[in-house]
Design an enzyme around this catalytic site. Structure first.
Site, PDB file in Angstrom:
ATOM      1  N   SER A  47      -2.764  -5.532   9.254  1.00 36.25           N
ATOM      2  CA  SER A  47      -2.085  -6.602   8.525  1.00 36.25           C
ATOM      3  C   SER A  47      -0.606  -6.581   8.873  1.00 36.25           C
ATOM      4  CB  SER A  47      -2.257  -6.408   7.013  1.00 36.25           C
ATOM      5  OG  SER A  47      -1.419  -7.274   6.278  1.00 36.25           O
ATOM      6  N   TYR A  53      -1.185  -0.703  -0.387  1.00 38.70           N
ATOM      7  CA  TYR A  53      -1.832  -1.403   0.726  1.00 38.70           C
ATOM      8  C   TYR A  53      -1.098  -1.215   2.051  1.00 38.70           C
ATOM      9  CZ  TYR A  53      -3.952  -5.441   3.141  1.00 38.70           C
ATOM     10  OH  TYR A  53      -4.606  -6.267   4.013  1.00 38.70           O
TER      11      TYR A  53
END
Length: 259
Positions: free
Chosen positions: A146, A159
């Site tokens: 990501s 995350y």
């Protein structure tokens, strides 16, 4: 940087984390192109629904392989059974967990869950498939990271670091595996409409659909790219932010996010 994949007919692809979102859309796109797709996730019902809606097409068959990536023994057993059917041409690690978190409100159990699913699960899968792939000297592994892994971001305490670890892992894998004939790619999505991003209570710039994300990935594999990032109108700005010195980066992020 990798052997281009342009003809998917007959290729065997294992997508781990394919019950929804990017993984499901990518499995659907590859099935339509003639690949034999094997889909894994914890939600067996969702996998069965995928197989039911993707009957044999141009010789391509979809199979459901329910799996919890945090269970190392289950991953090893599933990979062994899949490989008994034939070699894998592409393994895509799409499994992911996401919850907002800040250092002022740490949840150690959820921090561990992010680590177990987003990173350690990938290691379980790689450990189960790489011996067969390296022995064959063919195949490709792709990890879904990501842009949140590029640099530290607010609310990304749990995350972001796991995605940064995946990117670093992919870079190291490329250095080790390219010489033995394997392709390696890392995918850096921006904002995609998935069950994970549905939690966000802020405007997500350049938001795209899972189908658009899958198309970008198929195009990236066709180019032989190592770094597949999308949508570029957003990810290019994130790459530029990665180059800023900390003195400029921290104020820029605070202005952009309001946090």
């Amino acid at each position: 940087m990798n052997p281009p994949i342009t003809d998917w007919r007959g290729l065997r692809v294992w997508l781990v984390g394919a019950s929804s979102g990017i993984g499901e859309a990518t499995a659907s796109a590859l099935h339509a192109r003639g690949a034999q797709v094997l889909v894994s996730a914890r939600k067996a019902e969702a996998l069965d629904a995928f197989v039911a809606t993707h009957p044999m097409h141009n010789g391509a068959v979809a199979q459901a392989w329910p799996l919890d990536v945090t269970d190392a023994a289950a991953v090893t057993r599933t990979a062994r059974e899949i490989l008994a059917q034939g070699p894998l041409d592409l393994v895509v690690y799409c499994a992911g967990h996401y919850r907002e978190m800040r250092a002022t409100d740490m949840d150690m159990a959820d921090l561990q869950r992010h680590l177990d699913i987003n990173y350690v699960g990938a290691l379980h899968v790689l450990g189960a498939v790489l011996p067969s792939m390296t022995a064959r000297g063919r195949g490709h592994v792709s990890l879904i990271s990501s842009v949140a892994g590029f640099r530290g971001l607010p609310k990304s305490l749990a995350y972001g670091p796991t995605k940064a670890a995946l990117t670093n892992l992919a870079e190291t894998l490329y250095l080790d595996l390219n010489a033995v004939g394997l392709g390696v790619s890392v995918v850096h999505p921006g904002f995609v409409q998935t069950p994970l991003t549905a939690q966000n209570n802020f405007a997500m710039p350049a938001l795209i659909t899972p189908t658009q994300a899958a198309q970008s990935m198929v195009e990236g594999w066709a180019r032989g790219a190592f770094d597949i990032h999308y949508p570029k109108r957003f990810t290019r700005w994130m790459k530029l932010l990665r180059l800023l010195p900390y003195r400029a980066y921290f104020p820029a992020v605070r202005r952009f996010t309001g946090l």
